[in-house]
Design a protein around this motif. Structure first.
Motif, PDB file in Angstrom:
ATOM      1  N   GLU A  47       0.808  -1.225   0.000  1.00  0.00           N
ATOM      2  CA  GLU A  47       0.000   0.000   0.000  1.00  0.00           C
ATOM      3  C   GLU A  47       0.840   1.275   0.000  1.00  0.00           C
ATOM      4  O   GLU A  47       0.320   2.364  -0.239  1.00  0.00           O
ATOM      5  CB  GLU A  47      -0.958   0.017   1.197  1.00  0.00           C
ATOM      6  CG  GLU A  47      -0.300   0.077   2.557  1.00  0.00           C
ATOM      7  CD  GLU A  47       0.040  -1.306   3.090  1.00  0.00           C
ATOM      8  OE1 GLU A  47       0.489  -1.392   4.237  1.00  0.00           O
ATOM      9  OE2 GLU A  47      -0.141  -2.297   2.357  1.00  0.00           O
ATOM     10  N   ASP A 102       5.514   1.242  -4.845  1.00  0.00           N
ATOM     11  CA  ASP A 102       5.181   0.818  -6.203  1.00  0.00           C
ATOM     12  C   ASP A 102       6.426   0.936  -7.068  1.00  0.00           C
ATOM     13  O   ASP A 102       7.266   1.833  -6.862  1.00  0.00           O
ATOM     14  CB  ASP A 102       4.063   1.695  -6.773  1.00  0.00           C
ATOM     15  CG  ASP A 102       3.522   1.145  -8.087  1.00  0.00           C
ATOM     16  OD1 ASP A 102       3.417  -0.090  -8.203  1.00  0.00           O
ATOM     17  OD2 ASP A 102       3.222   1.943  -8.996  1.00  0.00           O
ATOM     18  N   ALA A 150      -0.284   7.913 -10.460  1.00  0.00           N
ATOM     19  CA  ALA A 150       0.209   7.117  -9.330  1.00  0.00           C
ATOM     20  C   ALA A 150       0.343   7.975  -8.073  1.00  0.00           C
ATOM     21  O   ALA A 150       0.046   7.522  -6.956  1.00  0.00           O
ATOM     22  CB  ALA A 150       1.553   6.479  -9.681  1.00  0.00           C
ATOM     23  N   CYS A 187      -2.998   8.515  -6.550  1.00  0.00           N
ATOM     24  CA  CYS A 187      -3.385   7.256  -5.908  1.00  0.00           C
ATOM     25  C   CYS A 187      -2.827   7.169  -4.486  1.00  0.00           C
ATOM     26  O   CYS A 187      -3.550   6.845  -3.538  1.00  0.00           O
ATOM     27  CB  CYS A 187      -2.857   6.119  -6.780  1.00  0.00           C
ATOM     28  SG  CYS A 187      -3.178   4.479  -6.140  1.00  0.00           S
ATOM     29  N   PHE A 188      -1.543   7.479  -4.305  1.00  0.00           N
ATOM     30  CA  PHE A 188      -0.923   7.415  -2.976  1.00  0.00           C
ATOM     31  C   PHE A 188      -1.390   8.552  -2.079  1.00  0.00           C
ATOM     32  O   PHE A 188      -1.615   8.358  -0.881  1.00  0.00           O
ATOM     33  CB  PHE A 188       0.596   7.449  -3.099  1.00  0.00           C
ATOM     34  CG  PHE A 188       1.203   6.122  -3.447  1.00  0.00           C
ATOM     35  CD1 PHE A 188       1.094   5.044  -2.593  1.00  0.00           C
ATOM     36  CD2 PHE A 188       1.890   5.940  -4.640  1.00  0.00           C
ATOM     37  CE1 PHE A 188       1.653   3.812  -2.905  1.00  0.00           C
ATOM     38  CE2 PHE A 188       2.456   4.717  -4.966  1.00  0.00           C
ATOM     39  CZ  PHE A 188       2.337   3.643  -4.095  1.00  0.00           C
ATOM     40  N   ARG A 236      -5.031   4.118  -3.415  1.00  0.00           N
ATOM     41  CA  ARG A 236      -4.255   2.888  -3.288  1.00  0.00           C
ATOM     42  C   ARG A 236      -5.003   1.885  -2.417  1.00  0.00           C
ATOM     43  O   ARG A 236      -5.400   2.178  -1.288  1.00  0.00           O
ATOM     44  CB  ARG A 236      -2.885   3.195  -2.655  1.00  0.00           C
ATOM     45  CG  ARG A 236      -1.893   2.048  -2.673  1.00  0.00           C
ATOM     46  CD  ARG A 236      -1.302   1.833  -4.030  1.00  0.00           C
ATOM     47  NE  ARG A 236      -0.204   0.872  -4.017  1.00  0.00           N
ATOM     48  CZ  ARG A 236       0.445   0.484  -5.092  1.00  0.00           C
ATOM     49  NH1 ARG A 236       0.124   1.000  -6.277  1.00  0.00           N
ATOM     50  NH2 ARG A 236       1.428  -0.380  -5.009  1.00  0.00           N
ATOM     51  N   ASP A 267      -1.871  -3.310  -3.308  1.00  0.00           N
ATOM     52  CA  ASP A 267      -0.843  -2.994  -4.299  1.00  0.00           C
ATOM     53  C   ASP A 267      -1.457  -2.516  -5.616  1.00  0.00           C
ATOM     54  O   ASP A 267      -0.828  -2.598  -6.658  1.00  0.00           O
ATOM     55  CB  ASP A 267       0.050  -4.223  -4.538  1.00  0.00           C
ATOM     56  CG  ASP A 267      -0.737  -5.424  -5.064  1.00  0.00           C
ATOM     57  OD1 ASP A 267      -1.990  -5.357  -5.051  1.00  0.00           O
ATOM     58  OD2 ASP A 267      -0.123  -6.410  -5.474  1.00  0.00           O
ATOM     59  N   GLN A 268      -2.685  -2.014  -5.554  1.00  0.00           N
ATOM     60  CA  GLN A 268      -3.349  -1.555  -6.764  1.00  0.00           C
ATOM     61  C   GLN A 268      -3.859  -0.127  -6.609  1.00  0.00           C
ATOM     62  O   GLN A 268      -4.175   0.319  -5.495  1.00  0.00           O
ATOM     63  CB  GLN A 268      -4.544  -2.459  -7.094  1.00  0.00           C
ATOM     64  CG  GLN A 268      -4.178  -3.872  -7.496  1.00  0.00           C
ATOM     65  CD  GLN A 268      -5.426  -4.672  -7.839  1.00  0.00           C
ATOM     66  OE1 GLN A 268      -6.314  -4.843  -7.027  1.00  0.00           O
ATOM     67  NE2 GLN A 268      -5.493  -5.138  -9.084  1.00  0.00           N
ATOM     68  N   CYS A 269      -3.978   0.575  -7.749  1.00  0.00           N
ATOM     69  CA  CYS A 269      -4.613   1.879  -7.778  1.00  0.00           C
ATOM     70  C   CYS A 269      -5.996   1.704  -8.393  1.00  0.00           C
ATOM     71  O   CYS A 269      -6.113   1.285  -9.550  1.00  0.00           O
ATOM     72  CB  CYS A 269      -3.798   2.874  -8.614  1.00  0.00           C
ATOM     73  SG  CYS A 269      -2.353   3.500  -7.743  1.00  0.00           S
TER      74      CYS A 269
END
Length: 564
Positions: free
Chosen positions: A14, A17, A35, A38-39, A119, A122-124
């Motif tokens: 989480e 990446d 990305a 996302c975070f 997030r 391990d995915q967005c």
């Protein structure tokens, strides 16, 4: 990764990446802006540029060519509100990588194209409109439950108010006991369930009124199955008021729980339920407090003798994950509702409820709870899983006889449970289980070595290390007996050791059995009874009770064969 043992994808989580650049700087910047969004909408994280996530070995590394300053300015330009990230050059195995460090956002972030991501593990994944609204409220500190409900304080359910007064009297706190005698209006105001005047807030409506507009028609659904996959043999649905639904749901679980009596060495008689009521109470309270009532979906309780699932709508509150739920502290999604629950004694103080749920499960000789967060596919939801069934009485008895400090310490109990499965552990092994860093975990392990319980000891070959291997002491192993999976004896090995001892010393007694096998007096007694029953041993002393009883060769004692 460089050694070829693991791929970068296996290390992603989480907050981390790995990625590579696109065909040109513009596409690279757009990809990394997404990305970063996302975070920022989760707990922050790091994006490493220049590593193929599915490849292992030296081929996984590709030099990053984009300029640090260009990337930083492009992410700032392509996000809304404009995001400031830290971009660092990293040299690894002769390759230039970039580390884009994204802080957790103070707002809800999107790309200039309007894409809102978050997030999940391990995915967005894209956020739904409800998810965006939820995150915006959390970031801005908006309490939905404190908003106006449009319901008058005269609409509260009389039975709900009667239950509220009972709960206040049961707290034992003088101030709250006096409050139980106040008028309805004064009581509602003291619990902060109104918005001034005679209007309830949403927390007051959900907690005290029938048919609350602010919540689902069914706020709580209970089902009981004789087996986890069988047909439901009992089912119940509750609407508001929530204070009534909560109490009756706990009664429904208690009514179908089996009790196992347990005697301790101190003469106590413990009553161990399939699911400790304190743990169930915290699981259901957390679901009702932190589940998102705005989604108008109920909390589900799925009950069977072996498992209890408590499923609530919505994800965990931002910043809380299954990996830090024990140590991150409590963060109420709806502070007004949570405050009234705590005032009424229906929920623990902030940061204590989850700890108590874990502690009560281990104290009753069961596995620690599991916290699962589902995303993607449909609407997000959080599930707490409690494992029931017959308790491990050895663990329950052992914990009941520990000093108060260890018996009430969640970290100590989780470590004990871990060492029932593994011969030895290090601070690095234990850290993710107690959800602390390695240094803090090492302090906990050392306290369990030198504390009053003396549970652990460092192994002989590692005691001088900074982070030694720790194992259970002999007396703990003896008391836990078959609860320790690696300490179970092979009957043939038991026979061999006893026979060898008698051949050398001509007799054996209970104390010797305890020393040879690291067992308690009762387990040693059972071993001797078995050997006497099979006529391998026979009692040779005149004493029939006590420490002086000795055993020697029986009619079927195996004698050594002479060599020719």
């Amino acid at each position: 990764m460089h050694s070829g043992r693991r791929s970068a994808a296996s290390l992603e989580d989480e907050t981390l990446d790995f990625t590579t650049e696109k065909s040109n700087d513009k596409e690279t910047a757009q990809d990394l802006a997404e990305a970063a969004v996302c975070f920022a909408n989760a707990s922050g994280g790091t994006i490493v540029v220049g590593v193929r996530d599915r490849t292992t070995g030296p081929e996984a590394f590709i030099d990053a060519t984009i300029s640090r300053d260009l990337l930083r300015s492009k992410i700032h330009e392509l996000t809304e509100p404009a995001m400031v990230v830290d971009v660092q050059d990293v040299s690894l195995h002769g390759h230039r990588l970039l580390a884009v460090v994204v802080p957790a956002g103070l707002d809800v972030y999107a790309t200039r194209k309007g894409l809102v991501l978050r997030r999940w593990n391990d995915q967005c994944l894209p956020l739904s409109p409800t998810g965006v609204s939820r995150l915006d409220d959390e970031r801005r500190g908006t309490d939905w439950s404190a908003g106006r409900s449009g319901r008058s304080t005269t609409e509260v359910d009389p039975d709900a108010m009667h239950r509220v007064r009972q709960l206040l009297r049961q707290t034992g706190d003088e101030t709250r006991v006096r409050l139980a005698s106040a008028s309805d209006q004064d009581l509602i105001t003291a619990l902060r369930l109104d918005v001034g005047g005679n209007e309830l807030n949403r927390a007051g409506e959900v907690l005290l009124c029938r048919n609350a507009v602010a919540a689902a028609a069914d706020v709580l659904v209970y089902q009981y199955r004789a087996t986890p996959g069988g047909e439901a043999t009992a089912s119940r649905r509750w609407g508001t008021p929530l204070v009534t639904a909560f109490a009756e749901a706990l009664d429904a679980v208690s009514a179908r729980s089996e009790i196992t009596p347990l005697n301790t060495v101190r003469g106590q008689v413990l009553q161990i339920a399939d699911f400790p009521l304190a743990a169930v109470r915290e699981a259901v309270a957390n679901a009702l407090l932190h589940g998102d009532h705005r989604e108008r979906r109920p909390v589900h309780i799925e009950h069977s003798p072996s498992t209890l699932h408590v499923r609530s709508p919505g994800p965990l509150v931002t910043g809380i994950t299954p990996a830090n739920i024990l140590t991150a502290g409590s963060k109420a999604r709806f502070p007004a509702l949570a405050g009234s629950f705590r005032q009424l004694g229906l929920a623990e103080e902030l940061g204590q409820g989850v700890d108590r749920m874990y502690r009560e499960m281990v104290r009753s000789g069961r596995q620690a709870p599991e916290v699962l967060v589902a995303s993607g596919g449909g609407e997000p939801e959080t599930t707490v899983v409690l494992r029931g069934g017959p308790p491990n009485v050895r663990i329950a008895r052992f914990v009941a006889e520990l000093p108060d400090a260890e018996r009430n310490d969640t970290d100590a109990l989780l470590i004990l449970l871990m060492l029932c499965e593994k011969r030895s552990v290090t601070a690095k092994d234990v850290a993710p289980v107690v959800q602390r860093d390695v240094a803090a975990t090492e302090d906990i392990l050392r306290r369990l070595v030198h504390g009053p319980a003396g549970l652990l000891e460092a192994t002989a070959g590692t005691h001088a290390r900074r982070n030694p291997n720790y194992r259970l002491r002999g007396q703990a192993l003896a008391a836990l007996g078959p609860a320790v999976t690696y300490h179970r004896r092979n009957p043939s090995d038991t026979d061999t050791k006893v026979v060898d001892h008698v051949q050398e010393y001509e007799s054996i007694n209970n104390a010797t059995i305890q020393r040879i096998f690291d067992v308690d007096v009762y387990q040693a007694r059972d071993i001797l009874r078995d050997l006497v029953g099979r006529e391998i041993l026979t009692r040779t002393s005149t004493q029939t009770r006590g420490r002086a009883v000795k055993y020697g060769r029986g009619a079927r004692f195996p004698e050594k064969r002479r060599r020719r």
